[in-house]
Design a protein around this motif. Sequence first.
Motif, PDB file in Angstrom:
ATOM      1  N   ARG A 272      27.155   7.843  -7.056  1.00 24.08           N
ATOM      2  CA  ARG A 272      28.238   8.812  -7.403  1.00 24.08           C
ATOM      3  C   ARG A 272      27.689   9.975  -6.384  1.00 24.08           C
ATOM      4  N   ASP A 273      26.223  10.533  -6.422  1.00 27.09           N
ATOM      5  CA  ASP A 273      25.800  11.669  -5.881  1.00 27.09           C
ATOM      6  C   ASP A 273      24.525  11.665  -5.017  1.00 27.09           C
ATOM      7  N   SER A 274      24.773  11.659  -3.665  1.00 28.19           N
ATOM      8  CA  SER A 274      23.485  11.163  -2.868  1.00 28.19           C
ATOM      9  C   SER A 274      22.463  12.128  -2.655  1.00 28.19           C
ATOM     10  N   ALA A 275      22.935  13.474  -3.346  1.00 28.71           N
ATOM     11  CA  ALA A 275      21.836  14.618  -3.485  1.00 28.71           C
ATOM     12  C   ALA A 275      20.691  14.182  -4.402  1.00 28.71           C
ATOM     13  N   LEU A 276      21.002  13.125  -5.359  1.00 28.10           N
ATOM     14  CA  LEU A 276      19.942  12.419  -6.072  1.00 28.10           C
ATOM     15  C   LEU A 276      18.852  11.724  -5.593  1.00 28.10           C
ATOM     16  N   ILE A 277      19.191  11.377  -4.293  1.00 21.90           N
ATOM     17  CA  ILE A 277      18.170  10.366  -3.691  1.00 21.90           C
ATOM     18  C   ILE A 277      16.905  10.985  -3.409  1.00 21.90           C
ATOM     19  N   PRO A 278      16.587  12.160  -2.905  1.00 23.54           N
ATOM     20  CA  PRO A 278      15.115  12.459  -2.743  1.00 23.54           C
ATOM     21  C   PRO A 278      14.457  12.252  -4.235  1.00 23.54           C
ATOM     22  N   GLY A 279      15.021  12.964  -5.310  1.00 18.56           N
ATOM     23  CA  GLY A 279      14.471  12.867  -6.622  1.00 18.56           C
ATOM     24  C   GLY A 279      14.084  11.475  -7.069  1.00 18.56           C
ATOM     25  N   ALA A 280      15.166  10.562  -6.745  1.00 18.05           N
ATOM     26  CA  ALA A 280      15.082   9.103  -7.115  1.00 18.05           C
ATOM     27  C   ALA A 280      14.134   8.604  -6.602  1.00 18.05           C
ATOM     28  N   VAL A 281      13.500   8.953  -5.235  1.00 18.49           N
ATOM     29  CA  VAL A 281      12.459   8.065  -4.531  1.00 18.49           C
ATOM     30  C   VAL A 281      11.233   8.809  -5.032  1.00 18.49           C
ATOM     31  N   LEU A 282      10.958  10.089  -5.350  1.00 20.48           N
ATOM     32  CA  LEU A 282       9.621  10.613  -5.957  1.00 20.48           C
ATOM     33  C   LEU A 282       9.319  10.059  -7.310  1.00 20.48           C
ATOM     34  N   GLU A 283      10.553   9.928  -8.146  1.00 17.98           N
ATOM     35  CA  GLU A 283      10.134   9.499  -9.460  1.00 17.98           C
ATOM     36  C   GLU A 283       9.886   8.048  -9.342  1.00 17.98           C
ATOM     37  N   CYS A 284      10.329   7.214  -8.459  1.00 17.89           N
ATOM     38  CA  CYS A 284      10.119   5.628  -8.344  1.00 17.89           C
ATOM     39  C   CYS A 284       8.431   5.694  -7.861  1.00 17.89           C
ATOM     40  N   LEU A 285       8.325   6.491  -7.051  1.00 19.28           N
ATOM     41  CA  LEU A 285       6.782   6.506  -6.328  1.00 19.28           C
ATOM     42  C   LEU A 285       5.782   6.822  -7.783  1.00 19.28           C
ATOM     43  N   ARG A 286       6.491   7.773  -8.515  1.00 19.54           N
ATOM     44  CA  ARG A 286       5.699   8.011  -9.653  1.00 19.54           C
ATOM     45  C   ARG A 286       5.487   6.988 -10.748  1.00 19.54           C
ATOM     46  N   TYR A 287       6.409   6.813 -11.068  1.00 19.97           N
ATOM     47  CA  TYR A 287       6.586   5.572 -12.133  1.00 19.97           C
ATOM     48  C   TYR A 287       5.997   4.419 -11.965  1.00 19.97           C
ATOM     49  N   GLU A 288       6.096   3.718 -10.882  1.00 27.79           N
ATOM     50  CA  GLU A 288       5.449   2.522 -10.472  1.00 27.79           C
ATOM     51  C   GLU A 288       4.994   2.494  -9.149  1.00 27.79           C
ATOM     52  N   PRO A 289       3.738   3.142  -8.801  1.00 22.96           N
ATOM     53  CA  PRO A 289       3.372   3.153  -7.378  1.00 22.96           C
ATOM     54  C   PRO A 289       3.081   1.977  -6.623  1.00 22.96           C
ATOM     55  N   SER A 290       3.381   1.985  -5.302  1.00 25.54           N
ATOM     56  CA  SER A 290       3.100   0.535  -4.779  1.00 25.54           C
ATOM     57  C   SER A 290       1.520   0.703  -4.159  1.00 25.54           C
ATOM     58  N   VAL A 291       0.888   1.884  -4.179  1.00 27.70           N
ATOM     59  CA  VAL A 291      -0.199   2.295  -4.087  1.00 27.70           C
ATOM     60  C   VAL A 291      -0.851   2.743  -5.407  1.00 27.70           C
ATOM     61  N   GLY A 292      -1.728   1.858  -6.102  1.00 29.11           N
ATOM     62  CA  GLY A 292      -2.381   2.309  -7.465  1.00 29.11           C
ATOM     63  C   GLY A 292      -3.442   2.991  -7.423  1.00 29.11           C
ATOM     64  N   SER A 293      -4.288   3.186  -6.415  1.00 26.62           N
ATOM     65  CA  SER A 293      -5.447   3.882  -6.626  1.00 26.62           C
ATOM     66  C   SER A 293      -5.997   3.782  -4.954  1.00 26.62           C
ATOM     67  N   PHE A 294      -6.892   4.752  -4.772  1.00 26.95           N
ATOM     68  CA  PHE A 294      -7.869   4.534  -3.635  1.00 26.95           C
ATOM     69  C   PHE A 294      -9.201   4.955  -4.012  1.00 26.95           C
ATOM     70  N   ALA A 295     -10.027   4.201  -3.158  1.00 29.83           N
ATOM     71  CA  ALA A 295     -11.565   4.196  -3.796  1.00 29.83           C
ATOM     72  C   ALA A 295     -12.376   5.328  -2.967  1.00 29.83           C
ATOM     73  N   ARG A 296     -13.574   5.458  -3.719  1.00 31.02           N
ATOM     74  CA  ARG A 296     -14.423   6.476  -2.945  1.00 31.02           C
ATOM     75  C   ARG A 296     -15.795   5.831  -3.395  1.00 31.02           C
ATOM     76  N   VAL A 297     -17.123   6.355  -2.655  1.00 31.76           N
ATOM     77  CA  VAL A 297     -18.292   6.136  -3.371  1.00 31.76           C
ATOM     78  C   VAL A 297     -18.875   7.667  -3.652  1.00 31.76           C
ATOM     79  N   THR A 298     -19.774   7.489  -4.727  1.00 31.44           N
ATOM     80  CA  THR A 298     -20.223   8.702  -5.176  1.00 31.44           C
ATOM     81  C   THR A 298     -21.619   8.891  -4.385  1.00 31.44           C
ATOM     82  N   VAL A 299     -21.823  10.165  -3.949  1.00 31.96           N
ATOM     83  CA  VAL A 299     -23.255  10.289  -3.160  1.00 31.96           C
ATOM     84  C   VAL A 299     -24.038  11.226  -4.062  1.00 31.96           C
ATOM     85  N   ASP A 300     -23.659  11.636  -5.350  1.00 31.24           N
ATOM     86  CA  ASP A 300     -24.416  12.161  -6.339  1.00 31.24           C
ATOM     87  C   ASP A 300     -23.904  11.945  -7.709  1.00 31.24           C
TER      88      ASP A 300
END
Length: 409
Positions: A272-300
């Motif tokens: 009904r309201d395409s102005a909701l699209i950007p918020g919907a995209v951000l909420e989907c990225l938050r709720y169930e992200p396609s990238v779940g994490s990224f890795a690092r190595v600790t140097v200390d």
Amino acid sequence: MSESPSPSPLSEQYTINTALLNQHPHELFRRYRPVTPLLRRDDGIYIGIRARDVEALTTDPRTLQLETQIARARGVTDGPLLQFLENTMLLSNGVQHRRRRVPLVWAFAFNSVTALRPQIRALAEHLIDTHYHRGEMDFIADFANWLPARVISAILGVPEVDIPDFTRRVYSLARALSSSFSEADVPHLQKVAGELTAYVRDLLDERRLHPREDFLSSYVAALQVSEQLSPVEALTQIITVLLAGSDTTRGALAIQTSLLLEHREQWDAVCRDSALIPGAVLECLRYEPSVGSFARVTVDDIPLHGTLLPRGHVVSLSTLAAMRDPALYADPDRFDIRRTHARRHLAFGGGVHRCLGETLAKIELEEGLRALTRRLPTLELDGGPAVVQGSGGIRLVKDLRVRWARGAA
Ligand code: HEM
């Protein structure tokens, strides 16, 4: 991050079975987040699960990108796969990382990418036109696969006839960016890395000889002036963009469609309201992200709320856990397309490695959703919701069938 003078090693009770974690990530993170800042997988990888720690560790100088650490542990000691992993900006550090990233920044900056929106909209609509008469589709194979592939092919000027083969290779090699690949995958990944390297080398050579008004020609020209990157480094960054922008966006497209159809009233609201699209995209990225994490190595050694994250270990910074942390989002397990998000959404990471393709990904997700809600408002799941596997890295998304009432276009 509060620091304690003598942090304790992580208790054994916080060692988690990786298979179980991959099956029920949200449940396990919800259970453990209040009692420990860290978990340890049974393969020895630590996981940061609280939002403030994930944000802080992303820019903490005591953590670094992995370079080829995981690849070598999986037995990758030579060949085109190692060449890719040694030269990609994604896994590099310091000056080397900057040198590799900077020549691409302008191309993926907000203004450059925003100019592509009409083209991306047309591509999304065209994909729907192709399947409209059938009244149903395999969403991933027929739609989510092709929108990112066609967009990146258009940016790179990949000839139409090459797109299917090129896309197949890109999706295969994307696994190399996920630390979940195993030794058994290496021969296939080597083969595909060799094929893609040769293909991208030919594309770049062609632009060197016959420059056009396009992205690759400008990239080649800029590199010739600065002479900062070796030929292998230059082509590796193009492959990086291809890989980093494929599975991530394909998965996110499928997840967002599934989530919205599972929450029908929110799908109907977007129709009904395409102005909701950007918020919907951000909420989907938050709720169930396609990238779940990224890795690092600790140097200390890093003390975290009295617990020790020891030096010389891989730590997975779980954006999936962080974006369901009540310290970051109120009522985090509620899916709500009207909620407010921080300007720098955590789904795209942070610090110097923050996603280069963020603006492009958002436009693809927004235009994908716009085309679907505009042309197929009666869209519904034809079976269960999308299956999302894995808790970290690029997650595997599969099995999403949808159908619609024809005549609704
Ligand atoms: C929904 C889609 C996407 C998500 C969730 C996503 C997420 C991320 C994350 C979390 C990182 C940081 C990795 C780290 O710090 O180790 C990253 C890096 C990166 N992304 Fe994305 N990405 C998406 C789409 C794209 C697209 C469309 C492109 C390009 C066309 C792209 C290109 C890159 C590149 C080149 C990097 C490496 C940057 C660096 O190391 O400096 N991504 N992405």
